[in-house]
Design a protein around this motif. Structure first.
Motif, PDB file in Angstrom:
ATOM      1  N   MET A  96      -6.536   1.160   6.747  1.00 21.92           N
ATOM      2  CA  MET A  96      -5.514   2.158   6.427  1.00 21.92           C
ATOM      3  C   MET A  96      -5.761   2.714   5.044  1.00 21.92           C
ATOM      4  O   MET A  96      -6.111   1.973   4.127  1.00 21.92           O
ATOM      5  N   GLU A  97      -5.559   4.026   4.909  1.00 24.20           N
ATOM      6  CA  GLU A  97      -5.656   4.677   3.606  1.00 24.20           C
ATOM      7  C   GLU A  97      -4.645   5.810   3.567  1.00 24.20           C
ATOM      8  O   GLU A  97      -4.086   6.200   4.594  1.00 24.20           O
ATOM      9  N   LYS A  98      -4.471   6.323   2.373  1.00 31.76           N
ATOM     10  CA  LYS A  98      -3.603   7.495   2.213  1.00 31.76           C
ATOM     11  C   LYS A  98      -4.230   8.667   2.956  1.00 31.76           C
ATOM     12  O   LYS A  98      -5.421   8.900   2.844  1.00 31.76           O
TER      13      LYS A  98
ATOM     14  N   LYS B 113      -1.051   6.688  -6.090  1.00 24.54           N
ATOM     15  CA  LYS B 113      -2.338   6.006  -6.196  1.00 24.54           C
ATOM     16  C   LYS B 113      -3.169   6.181  -4.923  1.00 24.54           C
ATOM     17  O   LYS B 113      -2.638   6.514  -3.858  1.00 24.54           O
ATOM     18  N   GLU B 114      -4.454   5.919  -5.062  1.00 25.09           N
ATOM     19  CA  GLU B 114      -5.315   5.807  -3.889  1.00 25.09           C
ATOM     20  C   GLU B 114      -5.156   4.382  -3.367  1.00 25.09           C
ATOM     21  O   GLU B 114      -5.051   3.439  -4.169  1.00 25.09           O
ATOM     22  N   VAL B 115      -5.127   4.218  -2.056  1.00 27.26           N
ATOM     23  CA  VAL B 115      -4.955   2.875  -1.509  1.00 27.26           C
ATOM     24  C   VAL B 115      -5.889   2.653  -0.315  1.00 27.26           C
ATOM     25  O   VAL B 115      -6.238   3.591   0.392  1.00 27.26           O
ATOM     26  N   THR B 116      -6.297   1.414  -0.136  1.00 23.74           N
ATOM     27  CA  THR B 116      -7.052   1.020   1.052  1.00 23.74           C
ATOM     28  C   THR B 116      -6.502  -0.313   1.538  1.00 23.74           C
ATOM     29  O   THR B 116      -6.276  -1.216   0.739  1.00 23.74           O
TER      30      THR B 116
ATOM     31  N   LEU C 266       0.360   6.576   5.237  1.00 25.72           N
ATOM     32  CA  LEU C 266      -0.611   5.478   5.223  1.00 25.72           C
ATOM     33  C   LEU C 266      -1.048   5.299   6.671  1.00 25.72           C
ATOM     34  O   LEU C 266      -0.246   4.892   7.507  1.00 25.72           O
TER      35      LEU C 266
ATOM     36  N   ALA D 283       0.837  -1.209   0.000  1.00 26.67           N
ATOM     37  CA  ALA D 283       0.000   0.000   0.000  1.00 26.67           C
ATOM     38  C   ALA D 283       0.870   1.256   0.000  1.00 26.67           C
ATOM     39  O   ALA D 283       0.578   2.228  -0.699  1.00 26.67           O
TER      40      ALA D 283
END
Lengths: 183, 363
Positions: free
Chosen positions: B182-184, A31-34, B9, A23
């Motif tokens: 978790m995300e940006k 990029k967008e990440v989850t 993150l 990620a």
């Protein structure tokens, strides 16, 4: 570009941290990440899985029903997630912990002897990096360089001396992954 | 231009901790409970007391935490606490005190399955607790519902603005999935904490002893033995709530322009619904989403307007149908209203929503 990945195995195998490094590499590439873990009263040796989504666009649901890519590290994970790989998608497994090899012919199947190789290298901790290397070899969604940068960002500075060893494992993983079936 | 190290993150919970420091909060008081313990843990790790001077304290219980928020907010400071469902239940006693005494404060509620100890998995079953108030009396709290890690971060800033502007407790109603995923996250730049002089100027009502010379001491109490006087205070509070309802409603639209079916969902259920909408649109169903961002004040007017041109409304929640009542009421039943939900920590999937809406057939 959008890649929906499930990584599933035993707790303590580094499944969650492998997803995290992936990620982070995605973030470095803009990029967008989850990263969505299964969480609960879990422990070393129990099951653990994480859904990782990398996308050029806003990510809607972090919860998925099907996946582009599944990395399964034990028999229960294989049984649970193999049917959920989209046709034409990818399944990666480690034969040392799988009793019945995957049978689907409409997906790309790869095997990687990560556990045996980590044992041969006398370093169990690089197991997940071998897998990560294998993944980005067959699904080049992020570059090795950005994965290494991801390691720099996720590891505390006192562990940075371990990064070259991890990078070597990633590159080694890229070499040892084998194609078992082409969709 | 953001520096690289400001893009991280993060888990939703971690983002809230980072945001509290960066938005210049003065203190955090909380007690650990899954699935929100990372808020306290991250604050302990970041040690803001060494940098911004923000206080971080693990209290002896949730009841203590909320009383510390009452006191901190009462002295004009910008403070927060966090807990999960059963812990937030323990805080309900003090929230009405804060409401009637017009004390600002932020309560982050990271919901898990209930009732009671329930499960540690994500849920939205505290919608009513947050929006209708679990405490006594005629009061409201502003309720913000984040649906992503970035929004969890941003709402800590928005909550500070709103609680100081309106002198009212604000709740961020998150849940286990937004807290744990978790995300940006792009973190905001640091806002310095307010100085005593700034607090004295901005909060002349505060009971902090600042600038006492030449004015009467401020008194803060919810107790009013004269019933007529109590009613007067209540009426004043209601006037403030009416203004909040006029000015602070927030909602997000997703493909509502040409929609015939409208999903109404908040927080994580809204994110999952967006995934279902993408599937349904591929199958030719005209489906859109209204996502209330503020759960109180509730986007009543928008729902009424949308209900007037929809063939059907579907409410999706991770509970047994709580916001459903508010949607029914706001829509004045101008179109049929259906409900899809799960509770107790079971998470709904995009496919289930897709299938159920497909099966509802044409109207």
């Amino acid at each position: 570009m959008k890649e929906e990945i499930i990584i599933s195995g035993f707790g303590g195998q580094g499944v969650l941290s492998m997803g995290k490094i992936l990620a982070y590499a995605g973030i470095i590439e803009g990029k967008e990440v989850t990263w969505m873990p299964s969480y609960g009263p879990e422990q070393r040796g129990g099951t653990a899985n994480v859904t990782v989504i990398l996308s050029d666009e806003r990510i809607t649901s972090p919860v998925l029903n099907t996946y582009d890519t599944a990395i399964v590290l034990n028999q229960p994970s294989l049984e649970r997630f193999m049917p959920l790989v989209k046709p034409g998608g990818t399944l990666i497994y480690d034969p040392s912990s799988i009793l019945t090899p995957p049978m689907r012919k409409d997906i790309n199947v790869y095997s990687i002897e990560a556990m045996a190789e980590a044992a041969r290298m006398k370093n169990g901790k690089v197991f997940n990096m071998l897998l990560l290397g294998g993944l980005i070899k067959v699904r080049p969604i992020v570059s090795v360089e950005d994965v290494v940068e991801g390691l720099h960002r996720t590891l505390p500075e006192r562990h940075h001396h371990l990064i070259p060893m991890n990078e070597e494992a990633i590159r080694h993983g890229m070499e040892i992954i084998r194609e078992e079936n082409k969709a | 231009m953001q520096k690289d190290n400001d893009i991280l993150l993060l888990k939703g919970n971690e983002a809230i901790a980072h945001a509290a420091i960066r938005y210049g909060y003065d203190g955090f008081f909380g007690y650990p409970i899954t699935p929100q313990s990372e808020i306290l843990e991250t604050l302990a790790l970041l040690k803001p007391w060494e940098t911004t001077g923000m206080v971080v304290l693990q209290s002896e219980s949730e009841v203590a935490s909320i009383n510390m928020i009452y006191a901190g907010g009462g002295s004009g400071k910008c403070v927060l606490t966090s807990s999960s469902s059963v812990g937030v239940s323990l805080m309900q006693e003090v929230i009405p005190y804060m409401a009637i005494c017009e004390v600002p404060g932020l309560i982050v509620s990271v919901q898990r399955g209930g009732p009671g100890l329930g499960t540690i998995q994500p849920s939205q079953s505290d919608y009513r607790q947050a929006t209708c108030g679990g405490g006594n009396g005629d009061y409201h709290t502003i309720v913000l519902a984040p649906c992503s890690v970035q929004e969890s971060c941003n709402m800590v800033g928005l909550a500070k603005e709103l609680m100081m502007k309106w002198r009212t407790p604000v709740i961020i109603l998150s849940d286990g999935s937004i807290g744990q995923m978790m995300e940006k996250c792009i973190l905001p730049p640091y806002t310095p904490r307010r100085t005593d002089e700034e607090i004295r100027r901005q909060c002349p009502w505060a009971t902090n002893g600042l600038g006492l010379k030449g004015r009467k001491p401020n008194v803060m109490t919810s107790l009013e033995l004269d019933q007529a006087l109590m009613e007067k205070r209540n009426r004043e509070l209601q006037k403030k709530y009416a203004r909040i309802q006029q000015e602070e409603v927030r909602a997000e639209h997703y493909h509502t322009e040409d929609a015939e079916t409208l999903i109404v969902a908040f927080g994580s259920a809204a994110r999952i619904s967006m995934g279902a909408i993408d599937n349904l649109r591929q199958q030719g169903h005209k489906v859109g989403l209204l996502r209330p961002v503020t759960l109180w004040p509730f986007p009543e007017k928008e729902i009424l307007e949308l209900a007037s041109r929809m063939k059907r409304i579907v409410v999706v929640e991770l509970n047994e149908g709580q916001m459903l009542r508010d949607v029914q009421w706001a829509s004045q039943f101008r179109c049929p209203i259906e409900f899809i939900g799960h509770s107790g920590g079971v998470i709904i999937t995009p496919d289930e929503i897709t299938r159920k809406i497909s099966e509802m057939g044409k109207l």
